[in-house]
Enzyme design. Structure first.
Site, mmCIF file in Angstrom:
data_model
loop_
_atom_site.group_PDB
_atom_site.id
_atom_site.type_symbol
_atom_site.label_atom_id
_atom_site.label_comp_id
_atom_site.label_asym_id
_atom_site.label_seq_id
_atom_site.Cartn_x
_atom_site.Cartn_y
_atom_site.Cartn_z
ATOM 1 C CB VAL A 500 -0.967 0.022 1.215
ATOM 2 C CG1 VAL A 500 -1.884 -1.174 1.175
ATOM 3 C CG2 VAL A 500 -0.193 0.056 2.525
ATOM 4 C CD GLU A 501 -0.320 5.658 2.200
ATOM 5 O OE1 GLU A 501 0.091 6.520 1.419
ATOM 6 O OE2 GLU A 501 -1.132 5.878 3.092
#
Length: 811
Positions: A500-501
């Site tokens: 993620v991110e």
């Protein structure tokens, strides 16, 4: 003549070393060139040519107005031609955020006193009380097996507790009913919760990370803040933010989701000016429970109802999920984690203009807004969740390695087990230091875009190393899931944080050095800005100053790299302290080498550096490790230079410095230009690559520290949740460690009696009773040994189930 050449080389080396100005170089050439020319005994004609060339050099470089008009102007034109095309999203990413300690590392000569002068990382009394009370209560309520296997969700009681106690409002100011915690406290809360349950940690961190609350705080209108922040702080709204879609993951600039400006009916009103938004998003955390949806999309105004261009760029909106047409899909199921995550869609959903975050004035600024706010997710939430798991792994691995015995010896005393224990301890020490240091940057009102990418990447990657090592140490205990397995879910869920991110592969190969080379470099951004300035006179002044400052900077780093490459950094003035002085010197040496390599890579490879992802990644590794080492030294200083912590410091620093050397070696070996390969090798490693990885003896010291109760072990795992219930798996392990150490003298008495054939029983419990009856130990000592046996058995045993218990829960 040889002495003259040597003297000239020394003069030029000193000029470069001390970053002499262009005026100093001109004056030096006025002296050096005639001396060398005369001593070389060249012909009168050749001597005249040399003098003419020297005169031209003095005129064109010594007279600023002429230098700018001829030299700098020509280079500026060339620069504008060869400068690689930068997309609008790339430009916004570069412009977003601030430069902090990464600027010092790019300088080639970091100011270590500045590092030590930063405030100590700590919590206020109110924040510490929340950690000791509300967070402690929350952790005690969490049963991760119940959450992940039975419910696939937090219990209703836990959800309500999180909402009631303000966990969703940690970043919201008190004027709106929030807790208004520092980034340091925010990070500490997520760390502690993550050491108990990854699901709960994600649930707590997302509303305080990139999402409606943070975007409203920075960019919302006064009305939007009043309307939503109170409700978010009280848990009356559950927020999520939708950015990623099926056809645009890491390339957010390519999102196909769009909104078209037009008129429509809304809440009984006709002909309301608004936007019809169409989107398809996935991987959206908390979406299945969200009442408030943050959304990123591209805005178009084909009828020019707002004036200006038809294509208005990436824009952000805040949409209540009960708005007609908003669809929240079914749940995703990320690697046996139970946090709520799922897709959301909308087809021509009409929203009024006041749903835009910040109103109409923020149209087209969405990507910049996101880039600036991503610092919270990358700088705080993800590193904290990784560190929570790492602390759990370090604490439990040390205890388990002392309690669990094979061949009548604690497994942690086997050299094969010492090796992963050393990695676990040192990586946890270093990443926790970087977590705190990065949170400090946020508290100092920085928005460290480059540093946030560094800490996100290395916290999650080293978290993966630590959990893999922890699983190896635990063996069968680690792979059998159940209520007594405290590592299994962390092992399963670790890749989520890595993904993620921004996936870690892209973070390492594109973002860290790709942004840092422009954003954190002392001159490149100024040179680029000058090329974009339409005022020719101003642009030329700026470019001339930046260009010749850059040349001086590059020559200095080349000289310093060469000199310090011979000395290994010795002779560099650094802060006092015999334990750390050599580390500061080596980091300064490698900072100069990094600055040199970055300049060479950008100058030689130019726009193709984007596609040379492996070289970019290795340079990013150097920058990252310089940052992690800085944070580690800062931690050691702030904690009072504890002698007990030296094995952790030494292993972490020596490992990082060795990897910096390897990364430089990889850059040099794979650089596509043979001449540059040779020059970099001579300048960076004139005496060869002399650093070694941490020794086995040092690893033994770290492993022993993890297995021994004491202040150093407590500091390493400080901030994690430690249950005192012996029925809890971690609580039982903690009790078993203390019991094992206390009972070893008694066990030696019983074992000696068994060897002497004074005891006949084959079973351990019966043998304890026999020793008591024979008067070898007292009744109390027998009870102590029986309790120790029970604790060791609980620690070692794994869960088992009936087939019915393992069937997937049917709602």
């Amino acid at each position: 003549m040889a002495l003259t050449i040597l003297a000239v080389f020394a003069v030029f080396l000193l000029l470069a070393f001390f970053r002499a100005s262009i005026t100093s170089w001109v004056l030096a050439m006025m002296v050096v060139v005639p001396v060398v020319a005369i001593q070389s005994r060249i012909s009168d004609t050749a001597l005249q040519v040399v003098y003419v060339a020297l005169f031209l050099f003095i005129v064109f470089f010594g007279l600023p107005w002429l230098r700018r008009a001829v030299i700098s102007s020509a280079v500026l034109k060339l620069f504008r031609k060869v400068l690689p095309q930068i997309s609008s999203t790339e430009q916004e990413a570069i412009d977003a955020g601030t430069v902090w300690w990464d600027g010092e590392l790019f300088s080639g000569h970091p100011d270590w006193n500045k590092l030590r002068a930063f405030p100590k990382c700590g919590l206020s009394g109110e924040e510490q009380a929340f950690l000791d009370n509300e967070v402690q209560q929350l952790c005690a309520m969490l049963d991760d097996w119940d959450i992940t296997h039975k419910r696939a969700d937090l219990s209703p009681e836990v959800w309500q507790f999180i909402k009631d106690k303000g966990f969703f409002g940690m970043i919201i100011p008190k004027q709106y009913g929030g807790l208004e915690f520092s980034a340091q406290a925010h990070s500490a809360v997520v760390t502690k919760v993550a050491s108990r349950s990854g699901t709960a940690a994600v649930t707590v961190m997302v509303p305080n990370s990139l999402g409606p609350a943070e975007l409203l705080l920075h960019y919302g209108t006064a009305g939007q803040k009043e309307q939503y922040l109170h409700r978010l702080a009280q848990g009356l709204e559950v927020p999520c933010f939708a950015l990623t879609g099926p056809f645009a993951g890491s390339d957010a600039g390519a999102i196909p989701d769009f909104g078209v400006v037009g008129y429509g009916d809304f809440n009984g009103q006709k002909d309301v000016l608004g936007i019809r938004v169409t989107w398809e998003k996935r991987y959206i955390t908390l979406a299945p429970a969200a009442t408030l949806l943050g959304l990123a999309f591209k805005l178009y105004d084909p009828e020019h109802l707002l004036g200006g261009e038809a294509s208005r760029g990436i824009t952000l909106a805040l949409i209540p999920t009960d708005t007609p047409g908003v669809r929240i899909g079914r749940r995703h199921f990320p690697l046996n984690s139970a946090f709520l995550n799922g897709p959301t869609q909308g087809d021509a959903v009409f929203i009024p203009m006041d749903y835009l975050i910040g109103g109409a004035t923020r149209i087209g600024q969405g990507w910049r807004m996101l880039m600036e706010c991503l610092a919270a997710g990358r700088s705080i939430s993800l590193p904290a969740s990784s560190v929570g798991g790492m602390k759990l792994a370090a604490r439990t691995c040390g205890a388990y390695s002392r309690v669990r015995k094979q061949f009548k010896m604690p497994i942690g005393k086997f050299e094969g087990v010492e090796e992963p224990l050393a990695r676990i301890g040192a990586h946890t020490y270093m990443v926790d230091a970087a977590r705190r240091f990065t949170a400090l940057a946020i508290d100092l009102h920085e928005k460290p875009s480059v540093i946030s990418a560094i800490i996100k990447y290395h916290a999650t990657e080293r978290g993966r190393i630590v959990i893999n090592d922890a699983m190896d140490v635990h063996g069968g205990k680690g792979i059998c899931l159940g209520p007594d397995n405290y590592l299994g879910r962390f092992y399963q869920q670790m890749p989520i944080g890595i993904t993620v991110e921004g996936a870690n592969i892209l973070t390492r190969t594109l973002m860290i050095f790709g942004q840092g080379a422009i954003r954190s470099h002392p001159y490149v951004l100024k040179e680029i800005a000058a090329t974009q300035d339409t005022n020719h006179k101003r642009a030329l002044l700026q470019f001339d100053a930046a260009l010749f400052g850059h040349l001086s900077f590059a020559l200095s780093n080349a000289a310093r790299s060469f000199v310090f490459g011979w000395t290994g950094g010795r002779g560099i003035h650094v802060p006092h302290g015999h334990e750390t002085a050599r580390y500061y010197q080596q980091l300064t040496r490698y900072s100069a080498a990094f600055a040199l390599s970055a300049d060479v890579a950008m100058a030689v490879l130019g726009g193709t550096l984007k596609r040379r992802e492996k070289i970019s990644a290795r340079l990013g590794d150097v920058l990252s490790l310089l940052y992690l080492c800085s944070a580690t030294l800062k931690r050691f200083e702030d904690e009072g230079r504890q002698a007990e912590d030296l094995p952790l410091l030494d292993w972490a620093m020596q490992d990082a410095l060795f990897k910096i050397q390897q990364a430089f070696g990889g850059v040099i070996q794979n650089f596509p230009n043979a001449v540059v390969r040779f020059l970099l090798s001579v300048l960076i490693f004139p005496a060869g690559q002399r650093l070694s990885p941490p020794s086995d003896h040092l690893g033994h010291q770290v492993a022993a520290l993890l297995m021994r109760p004491g202040a150093a072990r407590d500091r390493l795992s400080e901030g994690m949740y430690l249950p005192d219930d012996e029925q809890d798996a971690v609580g039982a392990l903690e009790a078993a460690l203390l019991s094992t150490i206390a009972c070893e003298p008694l066990q030696a008495i019983v074992e000696e009696a068994r060897k002497a054939r004074k005891l006949k029983a084959l079973d351990e419990l019966l043998r304890i009773a026999e020793a008591r009856d024979a008067g070898l130990i007292t009744a109390d000592q027998a009870l102590q040994l029986e309790r120790d046996y029970a604790l060791r058995r609980k620690v070692i045993m794994v869960d088992d189930f009936s087939p019915e218990q393992l069937r997937a829960h049917q709602a």
